[in-house]
Design a protein around this motif. Sequence first.
Motif, PDB file in Angstrom:
ATOM      1  N   SER A  36       3.345  13.564 -40.693  1.00 32.93           N
ATOM      2  CA  SER A  36       2.587  13.216 -39.486  1.00 32.93           C
ATOM      3  C   SER A  36       2.392  14.422 -38.575  1.00 32.93           C
ATOM      4  N   TYR A 149      -0.901   6.522 -38.463  1.00 25.98           N
ATOM      5  CA  TYR A 149      -0.667   7.691 -37.614  1.00 25.98           C
ATOM      6  C   TYR A 149      -0.838   7.335 -36.145  1.00 25.98           C
ATOM      7  N   LYS A 153       2.169   7.760 -33.288  1.00 27.34           N
ATOM      8  CA  LYS A 153       2.143   8.667 -32.141  1.00 27.34           C
ATOM      9  C   LYS A 153       2.170   7.918 -30.812  1.00 27.34           C
ATOM     10  N   HIS A 218       5.300  14.538 -31.068  1.00 26.98           N
ATOM     11  CA  HIS A 218       4.276  13.556 -30.709  1.00 26.98           C
ATOM     12  C   HIS A 218       4.273  13.266 -29.216  1.00 26.98           C
ATOM     13  N   LYS A 221       2.613  16.315 -27.549  1.00 27.30           N
ATOM     14  CA  LYS A 221       1.226  16.412 -27.955  1.00 27.30           C
ATOM     15  C   LYS A 221       0.323  15.575 -27.085  1.00 27.30           C
ATOM     16  N   HIS A 222       0.888  14.522 -26.473  1.00 26.88           N
ATOM     17  CA  HIS A 222       0.091  13.669 -25.596  1.00 26.88           C
ATOM     18  C   HIS A 222      -0.255  14.419 -24.305  1.00 26.88           C
TER      19      HIS A 222
END
Length: 222
Positions: A36, A149, A153, A218, A221-222
Amino acid sequence: MSGFFKSSVGRKVAMAISAFFLMIFLLQHLFINTLSVFNPDLFNEVSHFMGTNPLVQFALQPVLIFGVVFHFVMGFILEIKNNKARQVSYAKNNGAANSTWMSRNMIWSGFVILAFIALHFIDFWFPEINTKFIKGDWSGLDDGEFRYYEHLKHKFVNPLRVGAYAVAFVFLGLHLAHGFTSAFQSVGAASLRKKLGNVGTAYAIIIPLGFILIAFFHYFKH
């Protein structure tokens, strides 16, 4: 067979076998989750295969669930039996001098891991069961694209949830630090236990750290 599980040695061997099985599963699970980070499309494809393959769903998945339940139930039984078997009071027996902190607190790390598994089921397993077996949707699609995915996330948006995952995996590492080598001793491979000491330490660090880094990846990444 019932006599085997009634003996202390039998319970420890059964506990060790279930531990080996679950440690292999952790490796496989970490490998898929790592996809992922590097290749979301491949992660979707592998997740869909695992989620729809009859062998995985109707044979391996029930075995996995049984292995998890068996390992924890047997662990709690062993802890209760060990506590009852102790004839020397703690005042006369310095447990810290004869064992590690991890070995004396396996039951507590086990409780934390069990709570995490419940959270993990709520996050991922229950929604999948609802989609596939109740709604009857085995397509794996959401708005025309694989949902795996996106589902993953979005579970790591909340910092409290990410923190809970991180703490749980720290406790998993502590649990593995003792459990990895202890499992070899339980099956009568004490000499192999000594040779695999460094391997056990590496496993207990790398596996939990890998899951933690994926969650952090994750989240940030946001």
